[in-house]
Design an enzyme around this catalytic site. Sequence first.
Site, PDB file in Angstrom:
ATOM      1  CB  THR A 162      -0.893   0.193   1.064  1.00  0.00           C
ATOM      2  OG1 THR A 162      -0.143   0.166   2.404  1.00  0.00           O
ATOM      3  CG2 THR A 162      -1.678  -1.065   1.283  1.00  0.00           C
ATOM      4  CG  HIS A 163       0.592   4.192   1.466  1.00  0.00           C
ATOM      5  ND1 HIS A 163      -0.095   5.533   1.338  1.00  0.00           N
ATOM      6  CD2 HIS A 163      -0.123   3.531   2.155  1.00  0.00           C
ATOM      7  CE1 HIS A 163      -1.307   5.512   2.403  1.00  0.00           C
ATOM      8  NE2 HIS A 163      -1.256   4.288   2.868  1.00  0.00           N
ATOM      9  CB  SER A 284      18.662   0.836 -25.358  1.00  0.00           C
ATOM     10  OG  SER A 284      19.893   1.824 -25.267  1.00  0.00           O
ATOM     11  CE  LYS A 290      17.070   0.865 -20.415  1.00  0.00           C
ATOM     12  NZ  LYS A 290      17.029   2.278 -20.193  1.00  0.00           N
ATOM     13  CG  ASN A 292      14.097  -0.104 -22.592  1.00  0.00           C
ATOM     14  OD1 ASN A 292      14.422  -0.159 -21.605  1.00  0.00           O
ATOM     15  ND2 ASN A 292      14.642   0.343 -23.489  1.00  0.00           N
ATOM     16  CD  GLU A 297       8.336   2.336 -21.464  1.00  0.00           C
ATOM     17  OE1 GLU A 297       8.819   3.462 -21.231  1.00  0.00           O
ATOM     18  OE2 GLU A 297       9.047   1.315 -21.951  1.00  0.00           O
ATOM     19  CE1 TYR A 324     -26.354  13.168 -38.544  1.00  0.00           C
ATOM     20  CE2 TYR A 324     -26.969  15.203 -39.934  1.00  0.00           C
ATOM     21  CZ  TYR A 324     -26.022  13.976 -39.462  1.00  0.00           C
ATOM     22  OH  TYR A 324     -24.872  13.894 -40.020  1.00  0.00           O
ATOM     23  CD  GLN A 329     -19.970  13.539 -41.933  1.00  0.00           C
ATOM     24  OE1 GLN A 329     -20.887  13.286 -42.609  1.00  0.00           O
ATOM     25  NE2 GLN A 329     -18.847  14.263 -42.665  1.00  0.00           N
ATOM     26  CE  LYS A 332     -20.952   7.896 -38.897  1.00  0.00           C
ATOM     27  NZ  LYS A 332     -20.990   9.293 -38.533  1.00  0.00           N
TER      28      LYS A 332
HETATM   29  N1  ARG Z   1     -22.538  10.854 -43.247  1.00  0.00           N
HETATM   30  C1  ARG Z   1     -23.283  11.543 -42.379  1.00  0.00           C
HETATM   31  C2  ARG Z   1     -23.171  11.278 -40.696  1.00  0.00           C
HETATM   32  O1  ARG Z   1     -22.137  10.637 -40.639  1.00  0.00           O
HETATM   33  C3  ARG Z   1     -24.843  10.772 -42.741  1.00  0.00           C
HETATM   34  C4  ARG Z   1     -26.070  11.304 -42.306  1.00  0.00           C
HETATM   35  C5  ARG Z   1     -26.326  12.650 -43.128  1.00  0.00           C
HETATM   36  N2  ARG Z   1     -27.382  13.266 -42.986  1.00  0.00           N
HETATM   37  C6  ARG Z   1     -27.864  14.439 -43.361  1.00  0.00           C
HETATM   38  N3  ARG Z   1     -28.801  14.773 -43.067  1.00  0.00           N
HETATM   39  N4  ARG Z   1     -26.672  15.048 -44.255  1.00  0.00           N
HETATM   40  O2  ARG Z   1     -23.793  11.864 -39.930  1.00  0.00           O
END
Ligand code: ARG
Length: 465
Positions: A162-163, A284, A290, A292, A297, A324, A329, A332
């Site tokens: 601990t610590h 190294s 070494k 590593n 890391e 929306y 967009q 993603k």
């Molecule tokens: N490529 C767009 C996105 O990933 C798809 C949806 C587009 N919708 C729109 N009303 N322009 O969000």
Amino acid sequence: MSEQDTKTSSIWGGRFSEGPSAVMEEINASIGFDWRLFAQDIRASKAHARMLGAQGIITPDDSQAIISGLDKVEAEINAGTFTFSRALEDIHMNVEHRLTELIGATAGRLHTARSRNDQVATDFKLWVRDALDGIDAGLKQLQEVLLDLAQAQAATILPGFTHLQSAQPISLGHYLLAYVEMLGRDRSRATDCRKRLNECPLGSAALAGTSFPIDREMTAKELGFDRPTANSLDSVSDRDFAMEYLSVLSITAVHLSRMAEEIVIWTSEPFGFMRLSDDFSTGSSIMPQKRNPDAAELIRGKSGRVFGALIGILTVMKGLPLAYGKDMQEDKEPVFDATDTLELSIAAMSAMFKGATFNGERMKAVAAKGFTTATDLADWLVKELNLPFRDAHHATGALVKIAEEKGVGLEDLSIDDMQSVNPEIGKAVFDVLGVENSTKSRTSLGGTAPSGVLEQCKLARKKYL
Ligand code: ARG
């Protein structure tokens, strides 16, 4: 085709006389990354086309032509012969455009009673759902590696800290099982996220639903969702599943980073508890001695990318009015990057532990240093001589002082030394001293006794594997 037609978008260009500027095209396009949704996009489109046919919204022939055409598109993408076009913006338009080339004007019927807004929400949910399953499988595998090790190392002594100060001797197996539990919670968070995510947005259309007599139950079922979502506005604007997914991944990344930190410390020369296999050590360029732990890391460092993804998506979403907005967009790339990062980290962690060896002698020697069984001695005085714990603590302190002066461990003191502090101490005291005895005695539920650790391994196997 007139000149004007070629300049404007073939998908929504009806009301435009000019095509987008080059910069507009660049900022607007997502195909550079959302091509990764192609399998989900095609799957959802096929479900939609089948439903449109079943409901008599399009003819059975058209429905069939669209479905076979989509299969062809998918085959082309898988074969690497598909040309993605930035002018077509995103995966949805790229797929539909190719479908049109393959089957002609019928392709235009696929987008009946649908919008890219419900389309992308559906595709992305399907993608995240698959990703959750992948992460879960990876974590399960890592748990298995740790469980095998824990079982093999149940009786190996390790200094418990601990610590980061030596505290009490423990079993190495017990230590490894702590990670198994952490990862178990990560998996159960993934399961929760999957459950909450599993409602189908398809059929919400742009935001308000549609006047076509669609069957949302049918598409939801075909795509493996538990039910359709309840509110079309919410459906196209909801990215909670992505935020929750990245939260799950972030907590997992914290755990992997802590494990990685442990590896960095344990493989260091002053500790010398653990040795990574050659194929997971790096040298190294200047210091030939070494070894590593670069992978550890990097796992520690890459956790920052995963947290960054979570902060990124939270920030993208926080100011958006319903429903929306194109901001979405930006949801993603963080999800893709965090997924790739974590999958790689989990794989590297599994491989590192699998190939690692432990220096039991060294760990035991360190575990014995610093009077780590002093608590055992105090507990013995309470249990056997019925001393109040405070008095036992005091007597133990006096014995530690004698041992320190003599430069030996508590277990090396003579019975005379013991009795100089309390004449009632008998030889049986030596049964709880020494790191092995100490560890063996901690038989409470969830404790470090090797017998208990083996029992915990069995239970964990049943629960997690
Ligand atoms: N490529 C767009 C996105 O990933 C798809 C949806 C587009 N919708 C729109 N009303 N322009 O969000």
